[in-house]
Design a protein around this motif. Structure first.
Motif, PDB file in Angstrom:
ATOM      1  N   PHE A  61       0.837  -1.193   0.000  1.00 43.87           N
ATOM      2  CA  PHE A  61       0.000   0.000   0.000  1.00 43.87           C
ATOM      3  C   PHE A  61       0.875   1.247   0.000  1.00 43.87           C
ATOM      4  CE2 PHE A  61      -2.170  -3.458   2.159  1.00 43.87           C
ATOM      5  CZ  PHE A  61      -3.293  -3.581   1.364  1.00 43.87           C
ATOM      6  N   ASP A  62       0.493   2.199  -0.837  1.00 42.70           N
ATOM      7  CA  ASP A  62       1.251   3.433  -1.008  1.00 42.70           C
ATOM      8  C   ASP A  62       0.285   4.614  -0.944  1.00 42.70           C
ATOM      9  OD1 ASP A  62       3.608   4.974  -1.701  1.00 42.70           O
ATOM     10  OD2 ASP A  62       2.698   5.237  -3.670  1.00 42.70           O
ATOM     11  N   ALA A  63       0.762   5.746  -0.442  1.00 42.05           N
ATOM     12  CA  ALA A  63      -0.068   6.945  -0.344  1.00 42.05           C
ATOM     13  C   ALA A  63       0.767   8.177  -0.660  1.00 42.05           C
ATOM     14  CB  ALA A  63      -0.652   7.074   1.063  1.00 42.05           C
ATOM     15  N   SER A  64       0.170   9.099  -1.385  1.00 42.57           N
ATOM     16  CA  SER A  64       0.832  10.369  -1.676  1.00 42.57           C
ATOM     17  C   SER A  64      -0.216  11.469  -1.770  1.00 42.57           C
ATOM     18  CB  SER A  64       1.649  10.285  -2.969  1.00 42.57           C
ATOM     19  OG  SER A  64       0.800  10.044  -4.067  1.00 42.57           O
ATOM     20  N   LEU A  65       0.270  12.702  -1.806  1.00 42.68           N
ATOM     21  CA  LEU A  65      -0.598  13.864  -1.889  1.00 42.68           C
ATOM     22  C   LEU A  65      -0.208  14.714  -3.088  1.00 42.68           C
ATOM     23  CD1 LEU A  65      -0.459  14.882   1.871  1.00 42.68           C
ATOM     24  CD2 LEU A  65      -2.421  13.879   0.698  1.00 42.68           C
ATOM     25  N   GLU A  66      -1.211  15.248  -3.750  1.00 42.11           N
ATOM     26  CA  GLU A  66      -0.965  16.208  -4.814  1.00 42.11           C
ATOM     27  C   GLU A  66      -0.353  17.459  -4.182  1.00 42.11           C
ATOM     28  OE1 GLU A  66      -3.769  18.212  -8.166  1.00 42.11           O
ATOM     29  OE2 GLU A  66      -4.494  18.348  -6.106  1.00 42.11           O
ATOM     30  N   ARG A  67       0.514  18.126  -4.933  1.00 41.57           N
ATOM     31  CA  ARG A  67       1.102  19.372  -4.440  1.00 41.57           C
ATOM     32  C   ARG A  67      -0.024  20.338  -4.062  1.00 41.57           C
ATOM     33  NH1 ARG A  67       5.852  22.190  -7.594  1.00 41.57           N
ATOM     34  NH2 ARG A  67       6.497  20.047  -7.285  1.00 41.57           N
ATOM     35  N   GLY A  68       0.075  20.909  -2.898  1.00 45.53           N
ATOM     36  CA  GLY A  68      -0.939  21.847  -2.425  1.00 45.53           C
ATOM     37  C   GLY A  68      -2.019  21.209  -1.563  1.00 45.53           C
ATOM     38  N   MET A  69      -2.075  19.891  -1.507  1.00 39.26           N
ATOM     39  CA  MET A  69      -3.057  19.215  -0.652  1.00 39.26           C
ATOM     40  C   MET A  69      -2.522  19.258   0.773  1.00 39.26           C
ATOM     41  SD  MET A  69      -5.729  17.658   0.199  1.00 39.26           S
ATOM     42  CE  MET A  69      -6.847  16.410  -0.318  1.00 39.26           C
ATOM     43  N   PRO A  70      -3.230  19.927   1.694  1.00 34.40           N
ATOM     44  CA  PRO A  70      -2.692  20.140   3.036  1.00 34.40           C
ATOM     45  C   PRO A  70      -2.831  18.965   4.002  1.00 34.40           C
ATOM     46  CG  PRO A  70      -4.824  21.205   2.857  1.00 34.40           C
ATOM     47  CD  PRO A  70      -4.490  20.642   1.487  1.00 34.40           C
ATOM     48  N   TRP A  71      -3.490  17.906   3.609  1.00 33.95           N
ATOM     49  CA  TRP A  71      -3.698  16.775   4.507  1.00 33.95           C
ATOM     50  C   TRP A  71      -2.415  16.002   4.768  1.00 33.95           C
ATOM     51  CZ3 TRP A  71      -8.501  13.818   2.227  1.00 33.95           C
ATOM     52  CH2 TRP A  71      -9.642  14.621   2.342  1.00 33.95           C
ATOM     53  N   GLU A  72      -2.468  15.178   5.787  1.00 34.71           N
ATOM     54  CA  GLU A  72      -1.513  14.097   5.991  1.00 34.71           C
ATOM     55  C   GLU A  72      -2.273  12.836   5.586  1.00 34.71           C
ATOM     56  OE1 GLU A  72      -0.215  14.201  10.071  1.00 34.71           O
ATOM     57  OE2 GLU A  72       0.394  16.307   9.900  1.00 34.71           O
ATOM     58  N   ALA A 159       3.260 -12.223 -11.222  1.00 35.78           N
ATOM     59  CA  ALA A 159       3.284 -11.174 -10.195  1.00 35.78           C
ATOM     60  C   ALA A 159       3.400 -11.803  -8.804  1.00 35.78           C
ATOM     61  CB  ALA A 159       2.029 -10.311 -10.279  1.00 35.78           C
ATOM     62  N   GLN A 160       4.402 -11.384  -8.064  1.00 34.42           N
ATOM     63  CA  GLN A 160       4.589 -11.852  -6.688  1.00 34.42           C
ATOM     64  C   GLN A 160       3.972 -10.876  -5.683  1.00 34.42           C
ATOM     65  OE1 GLN A 160       6.072 -14.878  -5.963  1.00 34.42           O
ATOM     66  NE2 GLN A 160       5.909 -15.063  -8.181  1.00 34.42           N
ATOM     67  N   HIS A 161       3.853  -9.609  -6.123  1.00 34.15           N
ATOM     68  CA  HIS A 161       3.215  -8.599  -5.285  1.00 34.15           C
ATOM     69  C   HIS A 161       2.508  -7.588  -6.178  1.00 34.15           C
ATOM     70  CE1 HIS A 161       6.968  -6.468  -6.247  1.00 34.15           C
ATOM     71  NE2 HIS A 161       6.237  -5.374  -6.112  1.00 34.15           N
ATOM     72  N   ILE A 162       1.538  -6.913  -5.591  1.00 31.41           N
ATOM     73  CA  ILE A 162       0.788  -5.858  -6.253  1.00 31.41           C
ATOM     74  C   ILE A 162       0.836  -4.647  -5.345  1.00 31.41           C
ATOM     75  CG2 ILE A 162      -1.494  -5.110  -7.028  1.00 31.41           C
ATOM     76  CD1 ILE A 162      -2.135  -8.043  -7.650  1.00 31.41           C
ATOM     77  N   THR A 163       1.114  -3.490  -5.911  1.00 34.34           N
ATOM     78  CA  THR A 163       1.124  -2.254  -5.137  1.00 34.34           C
ATOM     79  C   THR A 163      -0.105  -1.432  -5.489  1.00 34.34           C
ATOM     80  OG1 THR A 163       3.543  -2.226  -5.101  1.00 34.34           O
ATOM     81  CG2 THR A 163       2.418  -0.159  -4.577  1.00 34.34           C
ATOM     82  N   LEU A 164      -0.895  -1.101  -4.481  1.00 34.60           N
ATOM     83  CA  LEU A 164      -2.071  -0.240  -4.620  1.00 34.60           C
ATOM     84  C   LEU A 164      -1.668   1.150  -4.172  1.00 34.60           C
ATOM     85  CD1 LEU A 164      -5.103   0.230  -5.135  1.00 34.60           C
ATOM     86  CD2 LEU A 164      -5.501  -0.540  -2.784  1.00 34.60           C
ATOM     87  N   SER A 165      -1.722   2.107  -5.086  1.00 30.24           N
ATOM     88  CA  SER A 165      -1.290   3.481  -4.789  1.00 30.24           C
ATOM     89  C   SER A 165      -2.463   4.440  -4.882  1.00 30.24           C
ATOM     90  CB  SER A 165      -0.229   3.932  -5.793  1.00 30.24           C
ATOM     91  OG  SER A 165       0.908   3.124  -5.726  1.00 30.24           O
ATOM     92  N   TYR A 166      -2.522   5.354  -3.920  1.00 23.47           N
ATOM     93  CA  TYR A 166      -3.529   6.417  -3.922  1.00 23.47           C
ATOM     94  C   TYR A 166      -2.828   7.763  -3.858  1.00 23.47           C
ATOM     95  CZ  TYR A 166      -7.176   3.053  -2.830  1.00 23.47           C
ATOM     96  OH  TYR A 166      -8.060   2.001  -2.874  1.00 23.47           O
ATOM     97  N   THR A 167      -3.387   8.725  -4.568  1.00 23.80           N
ATOM     98  CA  THR A 167      -2.958  10.116  -4.460  1.00 23.80           C
ATOM     99  C   THR A 167      -4.197  10.946  -4.179  1.00 23.80           C
ATOM    100  OG1 THR A 167      -1.157   9.785  -6.035  1.00 23.80           O
ATOM    101  CG2 THR A 167      -1.834  12.053  -5.625  1.00 23.80           C
ATOM    102  N   PHE A 168      -4.161  11.732  -3.102  1.00 17.80           N
ATOM    103  CA  PHE A 168      -5.296  12.596  -2.782  1.00 17.80           C
ATOM    104  C   PHE A 168      -5.088  13.962  -3.412  1.00 17.80           C
ATOM    105  CE2 PHE A 168      -7.691  10.209   0.437  1.00 17.80           C
ATOM    106  CZ  PHE A 168      -8.960  10.712   0.169  1.00 17.80           C
ATOM    107  N   HIS A 169      -6.161  14.469  -4.021  1.00 18.77           N
ATOM    108  CA  HIS A 169      -6.167  15.764  -4.689  1.00 18.77           C
ATOM    109  C   HIS A 169      -7.180  16.673  -3.998  1.00 18.77           C
ATOM    110  CE1 HIS A 169      -4.181  13.793  -8.129  1.00 18.77           C
ATOM    111  NE2 HIS A 169      -4.971  12.787  -7.826  1.00 18.77           N
ATOM    112  N   VAL A 170      -6.868  17.964  -3.881  1.00 16.59           N
ATOM    113  CA  VAL A 170      -7.834  18.936  -3.386  1.00 16.59           C
ATOM    114  C   VAL A 170      -8.967  19.001  -4.391  1.00 16.59           C
ATOM    115  CG1 VAL A 170      -8.266  21.365  -2.860  1.00 16.59           C
ATOM    116  CG2 VAL A 170      -6.121  20.314  -2.172  1.00 16.59           C
TER     117      VAL A 170
END
Length: 189
Positions: A61-72, A159-170
């Motif tokens: 599991f991966d998580a990131s934020l769009e530039r300018g998104m103030p959340w954690e 595939a030995q693993h799968i990565t699910l990635s999310y990016t939150f946008h304002v």
């Protein structure tokens, strides 16, 4: 019709046609990705798989934020091992450290791309806008399974693993008091 009028009509037809293609390109591309899993786009199902294999796969599991998104924003756990076809449940945490209401929408993808069409979400926080009040912290679930058909795919079966990635946008959400008001449960509306 004279020659100039015919030329202008043809050019106008080309402009209208190209404008129509531009307008339709986003929904058509989205449809194409959802149907084929192209670009790591996942599938969606109403319920879990009827078949569960003995073979396991690691989901990261991966998580990131769009530039300018103030959340954690972060995954609660970094990975889990599940059997192919088994329903998994993972959680992500979001926190709004600001003194303003902030609305967000999560975009997602799966890597490797060959696994995108076999990674199936049953329910996900990414299906709806998330609105966090000032100082609000929420835990958001995603339930999923890996379609057993992955073992029959020439590329996906390795595939030995799968990565699910999310990016939150304002997200600009209209000043709808029902949407922006705190919920009675204290969570996301």
């Amino acid at each position: 019709m004279n020659r100039n009028t015919t030329t202008v009509a043809k050019l106008l037809g080309v402009v209208v046609f190209m404008g129509g293609l531009a307008w339709a390109s986003v929904p058509l591309y989205d449809w194409f990705c959802r149907v084929t899993g192209f670009g790591g786009t996942t599938s969606v199902a109403e319920a879990g798989s009827d078949e569960i294999l003995d073979r396991t796969i690691t989901i990261k599991f991966d998580a990131s934020l769009e530039r300018g998104m103030p959340w954690e924003f972060r995954p609660v756990q970094r990975e889990m091992e599940i059997r192919i076809g088994e329903t998994g449940l993972a959680f992500y945490e979001a926190y709004n450290p600001t003194d303003q209401v902030v609305a967000g929408q999560a975009s997602y993808n799966v890597a490797p791309y060959a696994a995108g069409g076999y990674f199936t979400k049953i329910d996900c926080f990414c299906f709806e806008y998330q609105v966090l009040q000032p100082g609000e912290r929420v835990t958001m679930p995603v339930s999923f399974f890996v379609d057993p058909e992955i073992v029959n795919d020439a590329d996906g079966k390795h595939a030995q693993h799968i990565t699910l990635s999310y990016t939150f946008h304002v997200t600009d959400v209209e000043e709808d008091t029902a949407l922006l008001a705190p919920s009675e449960s204290g969570g996301v509306n």
